[in-house]
Scaffold this motif. Structure first.
Motif, PDB file in Angstrom:
ATOM      1  N   LEU A   1      -6.526   5.635  -2.153  1.00 26.57           N
ATOM      2  CA  LEU A   1      -5.141   5.542  -2.356  1.00 26.57           C
ATOM      3  C   LEU A   1      -4.636   6.960  -2.906  1.00 26.57           C
ATOM      4  O   LEU A   1      -3.748   7.258  -2.456  1.00 26.57           O
ATOM      5  N   MET A   2      -5.434   7.478  -3.753  1.00 23.95           N
ATOM      6  CA  MET A   2      -4.923   9.061  -4.116  1.00 23.95           C
ATOM      7  C   MET A   2      -5.122   9.965  -3.216  1.00 23.95           C
ATOM      8  O   MET A   2      -4.484  11.107  -2.921  1.00 23.95           O
TER       9      MET A   2
ATOM     10  N   VAL B   1       1.555   6.516  -6.865  1.00 21.45           N
ATOM     11  CA  VAL B   1       0.286   7.480  -7.163  1.00 21.45           C
ATOM     12  C   VAL B   1       0.953   8.894  -6.858  1.00 21.45           C
ATOM     13  O   VAL B   1       0.677   9.805  -7.866  1.00 21.45           O
ATOM     14  N   ALA B   2       1.475   9.172  -6.061  1.00 20.84           N
ATOM     15  CA  ALA B   2       2.196  10.614  -5.686  1.00 20.84           C
ATOM     16  C   ALA B   2       2.968  11.125  -6.750  1.00 20.84           C
ATOM     17  O   ALA B   2       3.057  11.966  -7.346  1.00 20.84           O
ATOM     18  N   ARG B   3       3.942  10.064  -7.236  1.00 16.94           N
ATOM     19  CA  ARG B   3       4.697  10.377  -8.145  1.00 16.94           C
ATOM     20  C   ARG B   3       4.268  10.439  -9.708  1.00 16.94           C
ATOM     21  O   ARG B   3       4.731  10.873 -10.809  1.00 16.94           O
TER      22      ARG B   3
ATOM     23  N   ALA C   1       2.403   1.683  -3.373  1.00 16.52           N
ATOM     24  CA  ALA C   1       1.221   1.962  -4.433  1.00 16.52           C
ATOM     25  C   ALA C   1       1.019   3.696  -4.038  1.00 16.52           C
ATOM     26  O   ALA C   1       0.712   4.502  -5.060  1.00 16.52           O
ATOM     27  N   ILE C   2       1.023   4.127  -2.717  1.00 14.37           N
ATOM     28  CA  ILE C   2       0.864   5.415  -2.503  1.00 14.37           C
ATOM     29  C   ILE C   2       1.948   6.412  -3.119  1.00 14.37           C
ATOM     30  O   ILE C   2       1.743   7.309  -3.694  1.00 14.37           O
TER      31      ILE C   2
ATOM     32  N   GLY D   1       6.722  18.783  -9.516  1.00 12.20           N
ATOM     33  CA  GLY D   1       5.566  18.036  -9.940  1.00 12.20           C
ATOM     34  C   GLY D   1       5.084  17.022  -9.027  1.00 12.20           C
ATOM     35  O   GLY D   1       3.932  16.563  -8.863  1.00 12.20           O
ATOM     36  N   SER D   2       5.923  16.431  -8.257  1.00 13.79           N
ATOM     37  CA  SER D   2       5.745  15.287  -7.139  1.00 13.79           C
ATOM     38  C   SER D   2       5.573  15.951  -6.068  1.00 13.79           C
ATOM     39  O   SER D   2       4.902  14.973  -4.995  1.00 13.79           O
TER      40      SER D   2
ATOM     41  N   ARG E   1       1.784   6.522 -15.322  1.00 15.81           N
ATOM     42  CA  ARG E   1       3.179   6.588 -15.505  1.00 15.81           C
ATOM     43  C   ARG E   1       3.657   5.204 -15.024  1.00 15.81           C
ATOM     44  O   ARG E   1       4.795   4.857 -15.494  1.00 15.81           O
TER      45      ARG E   1
ATOM     46  N   GLU F   1       0.876  -1.090  -0.019  1.00 15.88           N
ATOM     47  CA  GLU F   1      -0.141  -0.083   0.030  1.00 15.88           C
ATOM     48  C   GLU F   1       0.856   1.308   0.021  1.00 15.88           C
ATOM     49  O   GLU F   1       0.828   2.031  -0.837  1.00 15.88           O
ATOM     50  N   ASP F   2       1.984   1.131   0.867  1.00 13.27           N
ATOM     51  CA  ASP F   2       2.858   2.336   0.931  1.00 13.27           C
ATOM     52  C   ASP F   2       3.821   2.655  -0.505  1.00 13.27           C
ATOM     53  O   ASP F   2       3.731   3.862  -0.957  1.00 13.27           O
TER      54      ASP F   2
ATOM     55  N   VAL G   1      -5.449  -1.798  -2.901  1.00 13.96           N
ATOM     56  CA  VAL G   1      -4.367  -2.982  -2.492  1.00 13.96           C
ATOM     57  C   VAL G   1      -5.218  -4.031  -2.501  1.00 13.96           C
ATOM     58  O   VAL G   1      -6.092  -3.863  -1.373  1.00 13.96           O
TER      59      VAL G   1
ATOM     60  N   ILE H   1      -4.208  11.622 -11.652  1.00 16.15           N
ATOM     61  CA  ILE H   1      -3.251  10.732 -11.937  1.00 16.15           C
ATOM     62  C   ILE H   1      -2.817  10.134 -13.204  1.00 16.15           C
ATOM     63  O   ILE H   1      -3.632   9.832 -13.985  1.00 16.15           O
ATOM     64  N   GLN H   2      -1.534  10.168 -13.472  1.00 16.70           N
ATOM     65  CA  GLN H   2      -1.026   9.898 -14.809  1.00 16.70           C
ATOM     66  C   GLN H   2      -0.670   8.596 -14.978  1.00 16.70           C
ATOM     67  O   GLN H   2      -0.074   8.116 -14.042  1.00 16.70           O
TER      68      GLN H   2
ATOM     69  N   ALA I   1      -2.106   9.714  -1.121  1.00 21.79           N
ATOM     70  CA  ALA I   1      -0.987  10.215  -1.880  1.00 21.79           C
ATOM     71  C   ALA I   1      -1.027  11.701  -1.861  1.00 21.79           C
ATOM     72  O   ALA I   1       0.098  12.467  -1.470  1.00 21.79           O
TER      73      ALA I   1
ATOM     74  N   THR J   1       1.207  11.932  -9.893  1.00 20.60           N
ATOM     75  CA  THR J   1      -0.025  12.827  -9.667  1.00 20.60           C
ATOM     76  C   THR J   1       0.346  14.328 -10.318  1.00 20.60           C
ATOM     77  O   THR J   1       1.403  14.853 -10.028  1.00 20.60           O
TER      78      THR J   1
ATOM     79  N   ALA K   1      -5.046   2.444  -8.486  1.00 22.44           N
ATOM     80  CA  ALA K   1      -5.562   3.276  -7.340  1.00 22.44           C
ATOM     81  C   ALA K   1      -7.247   3.331  -7.111  1.00 22.44           C
ATOM     82  O   ALA K   1      -7.634   3.318  -6.000  1.00 22.44           O
ATOM     83  N   GLN K   2      -7.727   3.107  -8.262  1.00 24.27           N
ATOM     84  CA  GLN K   2      -9.089   2.875  -8.109  1.00 24.27           C
ATOM     85  C   GLN K   2      -9.606   1.635  -7.486  1.00 24.27           C
ATOM     86  O   GLN K   2     -10.409   1.367  -6.854  1.00 24.27           O
TER      87      GLN K   2
ATOM     88  N   ARG L   1      -0.232  12.859   1.607  1.00 24.50           N
ATOM     89  CA  ARG L   1       1.115  12.700   1.914  1.00 24.50           C
ATOM     90  C   ARG L   1       1.946  13.751   1.360  1.00 24.50           C
ATOM     91  O   ARG L   1       2.971  14.361   2.036  1.00 24.50           O
ATOM     92  N   GLN L   2       1.744  14.186   0.111  1.00 22.17           N
ATOM     93  CA  GLN L   2       2.383  15.436  -0.756  1.00 22.17           C
ATOM     94  C   GLN L   2       2.068  16.564   0.236  1.00 22.17           C
ATOM     95  O   GLN L   2       2.852  17.477   0.513  1.00 22.17           O
TER      96      GLN L   2
ATOM     97  N   PRO M   1     -10.158   8.281  -5.193  1.00 24.79           N
ATOM     98  CA  PRO M   1     -10.085   6.923  -4.590  1.00 24.79           C
ATOM     99  C   PRO M   1      -9.125   6.882  -3.390  1.00 24.79           C
ATOM    100  O   PRO M   1      -8.526   8.097  -3.344  1.00 24.79           O
TER     101      PRO M   1
ATOM    102  N   GLU N   1       2.656  15.745 -21.811  1.00 18.67           N
ATOM    103  CA  GLU N   1       2.061  15.018 -20.993  1.00 18.67           C
ATOM    104  C   GLU N   1       0.804  15.890 -20.495  1.00 18.67           C
ATOM    105  O   GLU N   1      -0.124  15.769 -20.255  1.00 18.67           O
TER     106      GLU N   1
END
Lengths: 257, 279
Positions: free
Chosen positions: B141-142, A56-58, A52-53, B77-78, A68, A49-50, A98, A65-66, B145, A60, A94-95, B148-149, B139, B42
């Motif tokens: 997870l997002m 997702v962060a990288r 995946a987060i 970006g991140s 990538r 899960e970590d 996990v 969410i792109q 994320a 976004t 993400a949808q 966290r950001q 979601p 992108e």
């Protein structure tokens, strides 16, 4: 082999996770930072899960969410399960969230690597130009039953893409098999030689692990793992939750923009 | 023929703008400029905001000396809403540098002063960045994320530049490029990009701000070009390119799969800067 290609929505990074869910993964011997213990499989789920987060962060930009990363998640014991039902982009992952993992019986590691090889053989010819080299991240807690996974892992590491050969990372969960005590995993330097390992099985995993490319070393260090050596293999071993967390971070270090 | 603009103007490029502007003359001034702002492939294909921000202001000060300020900001970006951080920082830098601030201070004082101001950036500037809402319908997870950001703040790298009364001042932080050149394209000052430094809405300046002041008449008289750009243009030497060649180069880079946002500004002086003229 430059390993400089960035994971973008047009050139996503393909990452295949191979997760051992054999019965022993239910063993509650993982030492958490608070001093309590948790089972190996619970830690795997948390780390999954970590990472995946983190992916997702990288991936976004703004609040979308792109795609990538493309992710395959194979769990194995006596057989192999495609947990996600095919390769999913990080936004689809993400949808979906996990999945729950539960311990099963056997440890047929070779069959998991064979399935990863099958996926890569199908995917590599169709990767967009300038895609990052795919990565296989294998997690296990013990010796395998069935065939030797080593030759399949070698074949996978020999698969080439314009960005570089496929990378294989191995994570061994269990009592410290190293010839050294790792007091603080975040300052660990990694393994560059089999002589640094006392456990025979982990020596085999060493031979099945790629050297982390220099370009990825820099990104890995940005996550706080400053002491990682340039020639260290993509191999982690131990039962400290921080060590496993660090290993999962490595599976997500493909460069992004 | 190059287009001309008003004597006093503010130009801002952000988010989904897309423009490559050829050499543009300024009536009665002794400089001209050209610039480019092209979001990454992108950003364009997914209709998302670019993360770069460019602002250029020019006009006349109270003593009728010509002056300009510019800022290029590259949102990380991140980080959480790097585009908002870039826009906010660019506006703040230009507002700060447009006033009398910095008229009489040395490079060291400039850096210290800017650091202090950024550390104490007023809540009305920072809060809107940190309060950018996370949508409800995403979601979990997002959401995790983005949370966290958000913990580490919105982040941006930046370069700010200022010219007034025969003095050039720059403040640079992060992975951007800046060069000051003489008439033969010899370097009078080059900022060394630094991938670790940036400004965070939560943590202030991470790493360092590199200040630089040129105020001695001899050096000022040699200054003919200022070039600044974001890392999307890599390290190419572009100052000698014609407008058409520059546009072609930017389009070539922008079409690459791994293209980044591109922002470019070049200012060319036709007179000696060591003897400021009245307008």
């Amino acid at each position: 082999m430059s390993y400089t290609a960035a994971a973008t929505s047009k050139t996503p990074a393909l990452i295949i996770y191979l997760l051992d869910v054999s019965g022993s993964m239910g063993t509650p011997d993982i030492v958490m930072p608070e001093g309590n213990r948790t089972s190996r499989i619970e830690l795997v789920s948390k780390c999954l899960e970590d990472v995946a987060i983190s992916m997702v962060a990288r991936s976004t930009r703004g609040t979308s969410i792109q795609p990538r990363y493309r992710i395959a998640l194979l769990a194995y014991s006596g057989q192999v399960w495609d947990v996600l039902g095919g390769i999913k982009t990080v936004d689809e992952f993400a949808q979906q969230g996990v999945p729950n993992l539960s311990p099963q019986n056997m440890t047929n590691t070779e069959s998991a690597f064979l399935e990863a090889e099958r996926i890569l053989l199908a995917e590599i010819p169709n990767l967009p130009p300038n895609s990052p080299a795919p990565m296989v991240c294998h997690l296990t807690d013990g010796e395998y039953n069935g065939g030797d996974p080593g030759p399949v892992a070698q074949r996978i590491m020999n698969m080439s893409t314009p960005d570089g050969n496929v990378l294989v990372e191995n994570i061994y969960i269990g009592p410290n098999p190293l010839g050294q005590t790792v007091a603080d995993p975040t300052s660990w330097t990694g393994l560059t030689s089999e002589s640094e390992i006392s456990n025979q099985f982990v020596k085999e995993l060493f031979r099945m692990s790629s050297v982390l490319p220099p370009n990825y070393v820099g990104i890995f260090r940005e996550f706080g793992y400053h002491n990682w050596r340039d020639e260290a293999r993509m191999l982690f071993a131990g039962n400290d939750s921080k060590m496993i967390e660090m290993a999962y971070v490595m599976s997500g270090v493909t460069p992004t923009r | 023929m190059a287009p001309s603009t008003a004597l006093t103007d503010t130009i801002k490029f952000r988010q989904s703008h897309l423009d490559v502007r050829p050499w543009t003359d300024l009536p009665s001034m002794y400089w001209r400029y050209r610039l480019g702002y092209v979001p990454s492939t992108e950003s364009l294909t997914t209709q998302q905001n670019g993360q770069d921000y460019l602002e250029l202001r020019f006009g006349v000060d109270s003593k009728r000396h010509p002056k300009f300020v510019f800022a290029i900001c590259d949102g990380v970006g991140s980080s959480y809403r790097g585009d908002v951080a870039a826009r906010t920082m660019g506006d703040w830098l230009c507002n700060t540098m447009w006033g009398k601030w910095g008229d009489t201070i040395s490079a060291v004082q400039l850096g210290d002063n800017l650091w202090k101001r950024l550390k104490e950036m007023p809540p009305e500037v920072v809060n809107p960045i940190d309060d950018e809402p996370i949508p409800d319908d995403i979601p979990s997870l997002m959401r995790s994320a983005l949370n966290r950001q958000r913990e580490v703040g919105s982040q941006t790298m930046f370069i700010g530049g200022r010219m007034t009364q025969g003095k050039l001042s720059f403040a640079s932080c992060g992975d951007l490029r800046l060069s000051v050149l003489d008439g033969d394209f010899n370097s009078l000052y080059t900022y060394r990009p630094d991938t670790d430094s940036r400004w965070s809405s939560k943590r202030g300046v991470i790493g360092e701000i590199v200040p630089h002041v040129i105020d001695d008449p001899e050096t000022m008289n040699r200054v003919r070009h200022i070039i600044a750009h974001s890392d999307g243009l890599k390290d190419a030497e572009l100052w000698w390119l014609s407008d058409a060649e520059l546009q072609e180069h930017i389009e070539m880079l922008q079409k690459r799969e791994d293209s980044d946002d591109i922002t470019y500004i070049q200012i060319e002086f036709t007179n000696d800067l060591g003897q400021p003229q009245l307008l």
